[in-house]
Enzyme design. Structure first.
Site, PDB file in Angstrom:
ATOM      1  N   ASP A  16      48.389  43.041  45.769  1.00 24.19           N
ATOM      2  CA  ASP A  16      48.245  44.488  45.592  1.00 24.19           C
ATOM      3  C   ASP A  16      49.265  45.259  46.437  1.00 24.19           C
ATOM      4  OD1 ASP A  16      46.074  43.240  44.497  1.00 24.19           O
ATOM      5  OD2 ASP A  16      44.652  44.795  45.078  1.00 24.19           O
ATOM      6  N   ASP A  65      37.951  41.439  45.173  1.00 26.90           N
ATOM      7  CA  ASP A  65      38.470  40.670  44.045  1.00 26.90           C
ATOM      8  C   ASP A  65      39.493  39.633  44.460  1.00 26.90           C
ATOM      9  OD1 ASP A  65      39.945  43.029  44.680  1.00 26.90           O
ATOM     10  OD2 ASP A  65      41.062  42.883  42.809  1.00 26.90           O
ATOM     11  N   HIS A  66      39.772  39.556  45.763  1.00 23.68           N
ATOM     12  CA  HIS A  66      40.735  38.566  46.249  1.00 23.68           C
ATOM     13  C   HIS A  66      40.104  37.524  47.181  1.00 23.68           C
ATOM     14  CE1 HIS A  66      44.404  40.569  44.686  1.00 23.68           C
ATOM     15  NE2 HIS A  66      43.568  41.591  44.668  1.00 23.68           N
ATOM     16  N   HIS A 113      44.325  39.823  51.209  1.00 32.22           N
ATOM     17  CA  HIS A 113      43.680  40.968  51.846  1.00 32.22           C
ATOM     18  C   HIS A 113      42.189  40.941  51.530  1.00 32.22           C
ATOM     19  CE1 HIS A 113      44.363  42.422  47.759  1.00 32.22           C
ATOM     20  NE2 HIS A 113      43.651  43.511  47.997  1.00 32.22           N
ATOM     21  N   HIS A 158      47.021  41.108  37.739  1.00 31.00           N
ATOM     22  CA  HIS A 158      46.128  42.071  38.388  1.00 31.00           C
ATOM     23  C   HIS A 158      45.886  43.261  37.468  1.00 31.00           C
ATOM     24  CE1 HIS A 158      44.555  44.712  41.659  1.00 31.00           C
ATOM     25  NE2 HIS A 158      44.091  43.552  42.109  1.00 31.00           N
ATOM     26  N   HIS A 164      40.004  43.038  49.990  1.00 26.63           N
ATOM     27  CA  HIS A 164      39.307  43.625  48.858  1.00 26.63           C
ATOM     28  C   HIS A 164      38.646  42.493  48.091  1.00 26.63           C
ATOM     29  CE1 HIS A 164      41.774  47.609  48.877  1.00 26.63           C
ATOM     30  NE2 HIS A 164      40.668  47.701  49.600  1.00 26.63           N
ATOM     31  N   HIS A 213      49.619  48.487  50.748  1.00 22.39           N
ATOM     32  CA  HIS A 213      48.366  48.701  50.041  1.00 22.39           C
ATOM     33  C   HIS A 213      47.462  49.573  50.910  1.00 22.39           C
ATOM     34  CE1 HIS A 213      45.581  48.054  46.881  1.00 22.39           C
ATOM     35  NE2 HIS A 213      44.767  47.232  47.533  1.00 22.39           N
TER      36      HIS A 213
END
Length: 304
Positions: free
Chosen positions: A211, A66-67, A62, A269, A64, A141
């Protein structure tokens, strides 16, 4: 044959306590699959001596940061290293817009072609080769988010060399591996397959649940997998915060693992509010004993 997961990053949101944002490398037989690409992924690949040229498939769960914020840097380095082989990229539709904008304003024209597969929010088969399939796991999410289920295809039976007759032809050996009996030209059975072969080796599986809120609807798809990674951003005392932010706790991840009958659970995570990760393990093992922490640099191998 190899089936090994290497943890490159295991923190959520931002780097903290020498933990990096999410990224993993899965090595199945001859293929290397990069799963998510948080900031510093290419530095972690260098740190653990993993060659970029081996990676032909990248899966982004996805959008966000941090990914995926490490993706532009990794793709650019592949370009600088004169990569020419196609790269297969799987992710949400907006990822193409992000990459196009980055490369437009840096005037970057990649030496290689990116073959992009846009992910939907439905369960679907997105990749397969002779040995492996990859299907999506729809997650719950705040934005569209997808997990991935990697499975080896059923394997062929193994020749039992201790009882194999002499002078069998190559075609007969191939037939045995397919599970077939051997017949002569008159249609008479010469050998039963089970008398000359051994059962096939185990077909292994890995499920990556990025997530997501706790959701029991995942359980049927995760049933009996060998290794499950399920996010555990918070401890149970922050369960309300987990629900508000569409995340899970260590206890909830362990509950999913227990109900699905998986062999082993990886927790990851982790929120930056936690420096010590041992409470995650303690909490999870109250519900599922085969729980482990996704510690960066560690490898988790599934045997045949």
């Amino acid at each position: 044959m190899t089936f090994t997961l290497t943890i490159l990053g295991s923190n959520s949101a931002a780097p903290a306590y020498n933990r990096h944002p999410t990224s993993q490398l899965l090595h199945i037989q001859q293929e290397y699959f990069l799963i998510d690409c948080g900031e510093a992924t290419q530095m972690q690949l260098n740190r653990y001596k993993i060659r970029f040229t081996k990676i032909n498939h990248i899966f982004i769960s996805h959008l966000h940061g941090d990914h995926y914020l490490g993706l532009v840097g990794l793709l650019s380095t592949m370009h600088l290293n004169k990569r020419t082989d196609d790269l297969f990229l799987y992710g949400p539709g907006g990822l193409v817009d992000i990459l196009s904008l980055q490369f437009k304003y840096s005037d970057t024209r990649l030496n290689y072609r990116i073959r992009f597969r846009e992910l939907s929010q439905q369960r679907e088969l997105i990749y397969q080769n002779d040995n492996t399939t990859v299907e999506t796991i729809p997650l719950n999410h705040r934005i569209q988010c997808t997990g991935f289920l990697f499975r080896e295809k059923p394997k062929k039976r193994r020749i039992n060399k201790d009882v194999l007759p002499d002078n069998l032809s190559l075609q007969q050996i191939i037939a045995l591996k397919k599970g077939e009996d051997l017949y002569n030209r008159q249609g008479e059975r010469l050998f039963k397959n089970e008398d000359l072969t051994l059962p096939p080796k185990k077909s292994r599986s890995y499920a990556y649940c990025s997530d997501t809120k706790y959701q029991e609807c995942l359980i049927p798809q995760l049933q009996d997998v060998d290794l499950l990674y399920h996010e555990s951003t918070f401890l149970e005392k922050e369960a309300e915060r987990a629900a508000e932010t569409f995340h899970s706790t260590a206890a909830q991840a362990a509950s999913i693992a227990h109900q699905a009958g998986v062999q082993k659970l990886l927790l990851g995570h982790f929120s930056s509010r936690y420096k010590d990760l041992s409470p995650f393990l303690e909490e999870a093992r109250q519900h599922f004993q085969e729980s482990y922490l996704a510690i960066e640099g560690e490898e988790f191998t599934i045997d045949e």
